[in-house]
Motif scaffolding. Structure first.
Motif, PDB file in Angstrom:
ATOM      1  N   GLY A 286       0.807  -1.210   0.000  1.00 39.99           N
ATOM      2  CA  GLY A 286       0.000   0.000   0.000  1.00 39.99           C
ATOM      3  C   GLY A 286       0.842   1.262   0.000  1.00 39.99           C
ATOM      4  N   ASN A 287       1.948   1.224   0.720  1.00 38.22           N
ATOM      5  CA  ASN A 287       2.832   2.392   0.757  1.00 38.22           C
ATOM      6  C   ASN A 287       3.489   2.634  -0.599  1.00 38.22           C
ATOM      7  N   MET A 288       3.859   1.555  -1.278  1.00 36.34           N
ATOM      8  CA  MET A 288       4.422   1.713  -2.618  1.00 36.34           C
ATOM      9  C   MET A 288       3.396   2.340  -3.558  1.00 36.34           C
ATOM     10  N   TYR A 289       2.161   1.899  -3.442  1.00 39.05           N
ATOM     11  CA  TYR A 289       1.095   2.446  -4.286  1.00 39.05           C
ATOM     12  C   TYR A 289       0.926   3.941  -4.017  1.00 39.05           C
ATOM     13  N   LEU A 290       0.900   4.322  -2.748  1.00 36.15           N
ATOM     14  CA  LEU A 290       0.730   5.738  -2.387  1.00 36.15           C
ATOM     15  C   LEU A 290       1.886   6.579  -2.914  1.00 36.15           C
ATOM     16  N   LEU A 291       3.113   6.157  -2.676  1.00 36.18           N
ATOM     17  CA  LEU A 291       4.270   6.937  -3.119  1.00 36.18           C
ATOM     18  C   LEU A 291       4.305   7.033  -4.640  1.00 36.18           C
ATOM     19  N   GLY A 292       3.906   5.963  -5.306  1.00 34.99           N
ATOM     20  CA  GLY A 292       3.886   5.991  -6.761  1.00 34.99           C
ATOM     21  C   GLY A 292       2.925   7.025  -7.318  1.00 34.99           C
ATOM     22  N   HIS A 293       1.881   7.358  -6.532  1.00 36.97           N
ATOM     23  CA  HIS A 293       0.873   8.310  -6.997  1.00 36.97           C
ATOM     24  C   HIS A 293       1.096   9.734  -6.493  1.00 36.97           C
ATOM     25  N   VAL A 294       1.786   9.901  -5.364  1.00 38.53           N
ATOM     26  CA  VAL A 294       1.845  11.227  -4.732  1.00 38.53           C
ATOM     27  C   VAL A 294       3.263  11.781  -4.625  1.00 38.53           C
ATOM     28  N   ALA A 295       4.271  10.925  -4.453  1.00 41.80           N
ATOM     29  CA  ALA A 295       5.629  11.396  -4.165  1.00 41.80           C
ATOM     30  C   ALA A 295       6.251  12.117  -5.361  1.00 41.80           C
ATOM     31  N   THR A 296       7.182  13.021  -5.071  1.00 42.84           N
ATOM     32  CA  THR A 296       7.967  13.678  -6.111  1.00 42.84           C
ATOM     33  C   THR A 296       9.008  12.698  -6.651  1.00 42.84           C
ATOM     34  N   ASP A 297       9.627  13.051  -7.749  1.00 47.42           N
ATOM     35  CA  ASP A 297      10.662  12.178  -8.321  1.00 47.42           C
ATOM     36  C   ASP A 297      11.802  11.965  -7.322  1.00 47.42           C
TER      37      ASP A 297
ATOM     38  N   LEU B 160      10.944   5.287  -2.357  1.00 48.74           N
ATOM     39  CA  LEU B 160      10.180   4.253  -3.045  1.00 48.74           C
ATOM     40  C   LEU B 160      11.067   3.169  -3.637  1.00 48.74           C
ATOM     41  N   THR B 161      12.172   3.562  -4.248  1.00 52.55           N
ATOM     42  CA  THR B 161      13.030   2.590  -4.932  1.00 52.55           C
ATOM     43  C   THR B 161      13.470   1.436  -4.021  1.00 52.55           C
ATOM     44  N   PRO B 162      13.939   1.703  -2.791  1.00 54.38           N
ATOM     45  CA  PRO B 162      14.327   0.570  -1.922  1.00 54.38           C
ATOM     46  C   PRO B 162      13.161  -0.360  -1.593  1.00 54.38           C
TER      47      PRO B 162
END
Length: 385
Positions: free
Chosen positions: A94-105, A112-114
């Motif tokens: 779920g955290n990966m999904y959230l970061l993929g949609h909201v986080a900056t590059d 996210l990458t780790p």
């Protein structure tokens, strides 16, 4: 269903059945506070070599659709260790999904990458102690505060039932500013966050268990805020609807496995002159399981389709979470009952799956909260005419 998803799901199921299931007897998997990080790392290395690590996220960083993800996560759930091994477990998925949609590059590269690589675990710090009136099923009751101090945010509060905190490297912390709810990305561990206790709970599938935490003057650089100040509840909804559905997927896989074990037992064990399966009291429970398993699959596929259409799917995910969690509870209970004394021992995974499903009926919103939310929607829609 796409050929790529069918192929990925087949590979994941084969890996879980042949490589992961033997680990269920490993002492490192049997702690009351979840499997050890050493075991998780060992399994993930094998998953990486087998090409099934983080299978729901493709090489270019894009995600499978929710309907595609469903069959992959169901396959990963054939063992409680499966989602850990292939990196589809909560809260990371779920955290990966959230970061993929909201986080900056920049945030994606750092946090996210780790997680996608399976080299780090994460924790989502939202729930607070009920005894202090904090946020639980009602996140608007959040008491953890954050205030801007120069180029940093200062966070104070307490959190409870924080899954996987012990051993996590990435934290998503929710707090409220004058603007409203906020989310922050935090490197873990941090000396400003103290583990008060690791709670003893009925479930035991998640590394690090469930922690109670105290946050004292945690300083977070302003560029580690996720999104905008005051938008935290909106981001929580982006995460929670798919996350509820993902839980349904994984535990459906687990209950399919429990049903297989109970069926095998009933078709071999004799009592009163015939196989257990030939006693209607037993055979009917397994027949009920078959019906409920099919209903769960259909509910999950329907809700996944709604999410794939671009809808937040709040009502649909609530309905699915209620329907599937209650049905899976009945399936798990039937499996225990069919197996009698053997069903309440640790000799098979059925006993653990029963405990895990019981906890699932509470986390990500208890059944009653979802029904209350749906009743509000019924009234609102009625008044609209």
């Amino acid at each position: 269903m796409t050929d790529r998803a069918l192929s990925i799901a087949a590979d994941v199921e084969a890996f879980v059945r042949t490589v992961v299931i033997p680990y269920e007897k490993d002492a490192r998997a049997r702690s009351g506070h979840g499997p050890s990080d050493e075991l998780v790392a060992e399994m993930r290395e094998k998953a990486k070599l087998a090409g099934v690590l983080t299978p729901h996220i493709l090489a270019d960083g894009s995600h499978l659709s929710q309907r595609e993800t469903a069959i992959v996560l169901i396959a990963s759930g054939f063992s409680p260790l499966g989602p850990l091994a292939v990196n589809t477990m909560a809260p990371d998925e779920g955290n990966m999904y959230l970061l993929g949609h909201v986080a900056t590059d920049e945030q994606k590269a750092r946090f996210l990458t780790p997680l996608i690589q399976g080299s780090a675990r994460s924790a989502f710090l939202m729930t607070e102690p009920a005894a202090e009136g904090g946020a639980g099923s009602d996140p608007s009751m959040m008491m953890t505060t954050c205030r801007l101090d120069g180029n940093h945010w200062i966070i104070n509060g307490r959190k409870r039932f924080i899954t996987g905190y012990q051993g996590a490297a990435v934290g998503i912390v929710m707090a409220k500013s004058d603007d409203g709810a906020c989310m922050f990305l935090v490197d873990l561990p941090d000396p400003a966050i103290t583990v008060e206790t690791i709670l003893d709970t009925i479930d035991s599938s998640m590394p690090g268990g469930h922690a109670a935490l105290r946050i004292d003057n945690l300083r977070v650089p302003a560029d580690q805020m996720l999104g905008q100040s005051g938008e935290g509840f909106k981001y929580a909804q982006i995460r929670l609807s798919p996350a509820r559905l993902s839980h349904c997927m994984r535990w459906l896989g687990g209950c399919r496995r429990a049903h297989e074990i109970a069926t095998d037992y009933a078709c071999q064990r004799e009592a009163f002159g015939k196989l257990l399966i030939d006693h209607e009291g037993v055979g009917f429970m397994l027949a009920e399981n078959m019906i409920l398993l099919q209903q769960c699959e259909l509910m999950i596929d329907w809700c996944a389709g709604v999410l794939d259409s671009g809808s937040l799917g709040t009502a649909e995910s609530s309905m699915t979470k209620v329907s599937v969690s209650e049905a899976l509870m009945k399936i798990a209970d039937n499996c225990v009952q069919v197996m009698g004394g053997d069903g309440v021992t640790g000799d098979t995974i059925v006993e653990q799956l029963f405990r895990e499903i019981r906890a699932f009926r509470i986390y990500d919103g208890p059944t009653e909260v979802h029904k209350w939310s749906l009743a509000k929607k019924i009234k609102r829609d009625y008044l609209k005419g």
